[in-house]
Design a protein around this motif. Structure first.
Motif, PDB file in Angstrom:
ATOM      1  N   TRP A 140       0.865  -1.181   0.000  1.00 56.63           N
ATOM      2  CA  TRP A 140       0.000   0.000   0.000  1.00 56.63           C
ATOM      3  C   TRP A 140       0.906   1.238   0.000  1.00 56.63           C
ATOM      4  O   TRP A 140       1.617   1.487   0.966  1.00 56.63           O
ATOM      5  CB  TRP A 140      -0.896  -0.025   1.229  1.00 56.63           C
ATOM      6  CG  TRP A 140      -1.898   1.085   1.331  1.00 56.63           C
ATOM      7  CD1 TRP A 140      -2.303   1.933   0.343  1.00 56.63           C
ATOM      8  CD2 TRP A 140      -2.628   1.456   2.494  1.00 56.63           C
ATOM      9  NE1 TRP A 140      -3.248   2.811   0.810  1.00 56.63           N
ATOM     10  CE2 TRP A 140      -3.467   2.540   2.129  1.00 56.63           C
ATOM     11  CE3 TRP A 140      -2.674   0.982   3.801  1.00 56.63           C
ATOM     12  CZ2 TRP A 140      -4.324   3.157   3.042  1.00 56.63           C
ATOM     13  CZ3 TRP A 140      -3.531   1.590   4.711  1.00 56.63           C
ATOM     14  CH2 TRP A 140      -4.339   2.655   4.327  1.00 56.63           C
ATOM     15  N   VAL A 141       0.876   1.985  -1.103  1.00 52.87           N
ATOM     16  CA  VAL A 141       1.728   3.160  -1.253  1.00 52.87           C
ATOM     17  C   VAL A 141       0.941   4.407  -0.862  1.00 52.87           C
ATOM     18  O   VAL A 141      -0.152   4.656  -1.382  1.00 52.87           O
ATOM     19  CB  VAL A 141       2.248   3.298  -2.699  1.00 52.87           C
ATOM     20  CG1 VAL A 141       3.270   4.423  -2.773  1.00 52.87           C
ATOM     21  CG2 VAL A 141       2.861   1.987  -3.170  1.00 52.87           C
ATOM     22  N   LEU A 142       1.500   5.208   0.026  1.00 48.66           N
ATOM     23  CA  LEU A 142       0.853   6.416   0.535  1.00 48.66           C
ATOM     24  C   LEU A 142       1.693   7.635   0.183  1.00 48.66           C
ATOM     25  O   LEU A 142       2.923   7.578   0.209  1.00 48.66           O
ATOM     26  CB  LEU A 142       0.670   6.333   2.054  1.00 48.66           C
ATOM     27  CG  LEU A 142      -0.194   5.178   2.550  1.00 48.66           C
ATOM     28  CD1 LEU A 142       0.072   4.896   4.019  1.00 48.66           C
ATOM     29  CD2 LEU A 142      -1.665   5.490   2.320  1.00 48.66           C
ATOM     30  N   GLY A 190      -7.764  -9.097   7.337  1.00 56.11           N
ATOM     31  CA  GLY A 190      -6.557  -9.662   7.932  1.00 56.11           C
ATOM     32  C   GLY A 190      -5.455  -9.957   6.943  1.00 56.11           C
ATOM     33  O   GLY A 190      -4.809 -11.010   6.986  1.00 56.11           O
ATOM     34  N   VAL A 191      -5.217  -9.038   6.041  1.00 52.77           N
ATOM     35  CA  VAL A 191      -4.280  -9.260   4.945  1.00 52.77           C
ATOM     36  C   VAL A 191      -2.843  -8.996   5.385  1.00 52.77           C
ATOM     37  O   VAL A 191      -2.576  -8.124   6.205  1.00 52.77           O
ATOM     38  CB  VAL A 191      -4.635  -8.321   3.765  1.00 52.77           C
ATOM     39  CG1 VAL A 191      -3.760  -8.624   2.561  1.00 52.77           C
ATOM     40  CG2 VAL A 191      -6.096  -8.470   3.408  1.00 52.77           C
ATOM     41  N   ASP A 192      -1.920  -9.760   4.801  1.00 51.15           N
ATOM     42  CA  ASP A 192      -0.494  -9.500   5.002  1.00 51.15           C
ATOM     43  C   ASP A 192      -0.111  -8.327   4.100  1.00 51.15           C
ATOM     44  O   ASP A 192      -0.050  -8.469   2.873  1.00 51.15           O
ATOM     45  CB  ASP A 192       0.309 -10.748   4.625  1.00 51.15           C
ATOM     46  CG  ASP A 192       1.799 -10.593   4.913  1.00 51.15           C
ATOM     47  OD1 ASP A 192       2.164  -9.639   5.636  1.00 51.15           O
ATOM     48  OD2 ASP A 192       2.584 -11.428   4.418  1.00 51.15           O
ATOM     49  N   TYR A 193       0.098  -7.154   4.684  1.00 51.29           N
ATOM     50  CA  TYR A 193       0.376  -5.992   3.848  1.00 51.29           C
ATOM     51  C   TYR A 193       1.534  -5.175   4.411  1.00 51.29           C
ATOM     52  O   TYR A 193       1.894  -5.266   5.573  1.00 51.29           O
ATOM     53  CB  TYR A 193      -0.872  -5.109   3.704  1.00 51.29           C
ATOM     54  CG  TYR A 193      -1.202  -4.235   4.896  1.00 51.29           C
ATOM     55  CD1 TYR A 193      -0.798  -2.904   4.940  1.00 51.29           C
ATOM     56  CD2 TYR A 193      -1.935  -4.729   5.967  1.00 51.29           C
ATOM     57  CE1 TYR A 193      -1.108  -2.090   6.023  1.00 51.29           C
ATOM     58  CE2 TYR A 193      -2.253  -3.934   7.048  1.00 51.29           C
ATOM     59  CZ  TYR A 193      -1.844  -2.610   7.075  1.00 51.29           C
ATOM     60  OH  TYR A 193      -2.149  -1.817   8.156  1.00 51.29           O
ATOM     61  N   ARG A 194       2.100  -4.365   3.527  1.00 50.36           N
ATOM     62  CA  ARG A 194       3.183  -3.465   3.901  1.00 50.36           C
ATOM     63  C   ARG A 194       2.804  -2.064   3.406  1.00 50.36           C
ATOM     64  O   ARG A 194       2.625  -1.856   2.210  1.00 50.36           O
ATOM     65  CB  ARG A 194       4.498  -3.924   3.271  1.00 50.36           C
ATOM     66  CG  ARG A 194       5.696  -3.008   3.532  1.00 50.36           C
ATOM     67  CD  ARG A 194       6.110  -3.062   4.996  1.00 50.36           C
ATOM     68  NE  ARG A 194       6.299  -4.413   5.473  1.00 50.36           N
ATOM     69  CZ  ARG A 194       7.423  -5.110   5.331  1.00 50.36           C
ATOM     70  NH1 ARG A 194       8.461  -4.588   4.694  1.00 50.36           N
ATOM     71  NH2 ARG A 194       7.521  -6.337   5.819  1.00 50.36           N
ATOM     72  N   ALA A 195       2.675  -1.121   4.312  1.00 46.92           N
ATOM     73  CA  ALA A 195       2.413   0.272   3.948  1.00 46.92           C
ATOM     74  C   ALA A 195       3.740   1.007   3.843  1.00 46.92           C
ATOM     75  O   ALA A 195       4.611   0.872   4.708  1.00 46.92           O
ATOM     76  CB  ALA A 195       1.518   0.939   4.993  1.00 46.92           C
TER      77      ALA A 195
END
Length: 458
Positions: A140-142, A190-195
């Motif tokens: 997830w790109v912010l 409950g996703v494996d994510y990286r912000a």
């Protein structure tokens, strides 16, 4: 010697790259594709696989929306649930590789390495994709709001980019909608994510840039590719995204009942009460309460009561055992339209009440207004900002950087189900009628009673 080979039929889960348009998702997709995470057989100039873009656009159309005009949550949820249920992971993987579907072993012979799907619309359509790839990893790109808004408006001048009818205000709201939808989905499923923040990926500090990119390659399970040399494009220098109207804050109006439930906070009471009686909004009644403190709290409270006719004292003969019992007693005493539980070891800016009264008087449907809170030590030294917690929990804390209005049901479902985002009762002004309808938090709750109370209030 004969050997038996078994070819696994399960499709490897993809890396899904999402984030608001113009937030840096293309840069991330390009870098990962160069490092060996396959972006697809047929992509546009933004490194978006055309089959995925087509699917996402049709999902939004089925819900009555477009990429720049998101549909309502209910319409989107229904559309995603009903959209082409026959498409499974094998079909999608085949479209990604542009090979015939139905034979997983054939697909794997064509390509069996890591792969990615990048499309900002995934912020809205992510539940559909996760149903087919529940083990997918999400990046997830912010990016900061002013730069995104500025870039979106410039984008409309380019003939080779998706067109819209956005102005600055609509672009800002669109950015917030994308981030809110993505945050809700990631937490709910409950996703494996990286912000990751765009500003870190292009930081002038090489250590920050290197660390940020290394973590993405590691998350995608590939050998690190380019780590340095990424530069920011078109960063807005002076944000003009807010269109708030300047208004004169009220100094008088409906009565506000201020309840100060104290226990053993004599050292903080002068600053606490001073920040109440010196509010620019003057129409207040104040109840100073004490729950059998062993220190000299009552002496301090009585001294203040003698100095200001708006102040009344109420001292318990035995300890109640719960601050919420004091809330209830104070609310029963209160005569005001609005109720402020001003905890005895806090203090407030002198225009807090004026801001909150103005907000509630401007919206008859609002049951509470709350403001930002900082944590300080006993000497008033800043320790941390509660907004830091929101950034960690939700990935993006920009929502709490400005005024916002949200329906209570939506706020509970999207944020408060995960964390109490009203961390300090002293920063809240409530309608007395709403408090009376819900009732004070249960005294049996030793922890999180206020969290449940706010959820019920909303």
């Amino acid at each position: 010697m004969a050997r038996n080979y078994v070819l696994k039929s399960k499709v490897q889960p993809p890396v899904l790259i999402l984030g608001m348009h113009r937030s840096g998702t293309t840069m991330v997709a390009e870098a990962l594709n160069s490092a060996g995470v396959y972006a697809g057989a047929i992509c546009d100039h933004n490194r978006e696989a055309l089959y995925a873009v087509d699917l996402n656009e049709r999902m939004l159309e089925a819900a009555g929306g477009k990429w720049w005009q998101p549909p309502t949550n209910d319409a989107l949820e229904q559309a995603l649930a009903n959209f082409q249920p026959e498409l499974d992971s094998t079909h999608l993987y085949a479209a990604h590789l542009k090979v015939k579907s139905g034979k997983t072993w054939r697909q794997k012979m064509h390509y069996s390495g890591p792969w990615l799907i990048k499309d900002p619309r995934l912020c809205l359509t992510l539940p559909w994709w996760l149903k087919r790839f529940p083990e997918a990893k999400v990046i997830w790109v912010l990016r900061d709001e002013p730069s995104v808004v500025s870039s979106l408006l410039r984008r409309q001048e380019k003939s080779d980019e998706a067109q819209s009818e956005l102005d600055a205000a609509k672009a800002l709201e669109l950015h917030r909608t994308y981030n809110a939808q993505a945050s809700a989905t990631l937490k709910a499923m409950g996703v494996d994510y990286r912000a990751v923040r765009y500003e870190d990926l292009v930081s002038s500090d090489e250590a920050v840039q290197r660390k940020s990119w290394f973590s993405l390659y590691q998350f995608a399970s590939v050998k690190p590719g380019q780590l340095l040399g990424f530069k920011a494009r078109h960063t807005a220098q002076s944000p003009e995204t807010e269109t708030a109207v300047k208004h004169a804050l009220p100094t008088d109006g409906p009565l506000v009942s201020v309840i100060v439930p104290n226990y053993n906070h004599a050292a903080f009471l002068d600053e606490r009460i001073g920040s109440i009686v010196n509010q620019t909004y003057a129409n207040i009644e104040v109840l100073l309460m004490d729950d059998c403190s062993p220190d000299n709290s009552r002496e301090v409270l009585q001294r203040w009561a003698q100095k200001d006719e708006r102040i009344t004292t109420l001292f318990n003969e035995t300890n109640s055992g719960s601050p919420f019992a004091q809330w209830e007693k104070g609310a029963n005493w209160a005569q005001g339209k609005y109720l402020w539980i001003a905890e005895s070891d806090d203090y407030a800016a002198e225009d807090m009440l004026a801001l909150h009264v103005h907000a509630l008087e401007s919206n008859d449907l609002a049951v509470l207004a709350y403001s930002h809170s900082h944590m300080v030590d006993e000497h008033g030294k800043f320790l941390r900002d509660f907004k830091e917690d929101y950034g960690f929990i939700f990935g993006d804390a920009s929502k709490w950087s400005r005024d916002f209005i949200r329906s209570g049901k939506e706020e509970v479902a999207r944020t408060m189900v995960f964390s109490n985002t009203i961390p300090n009762a002293s920063g809240v002004l409530m309608r007395k009628s709403a408090f009376d309808e819900v009732g004070a938090p249960a005294t049996t709750w030793r922890l999180n009673g206020d969290w449940l109370f706010y959820a019920q209030l909303l």
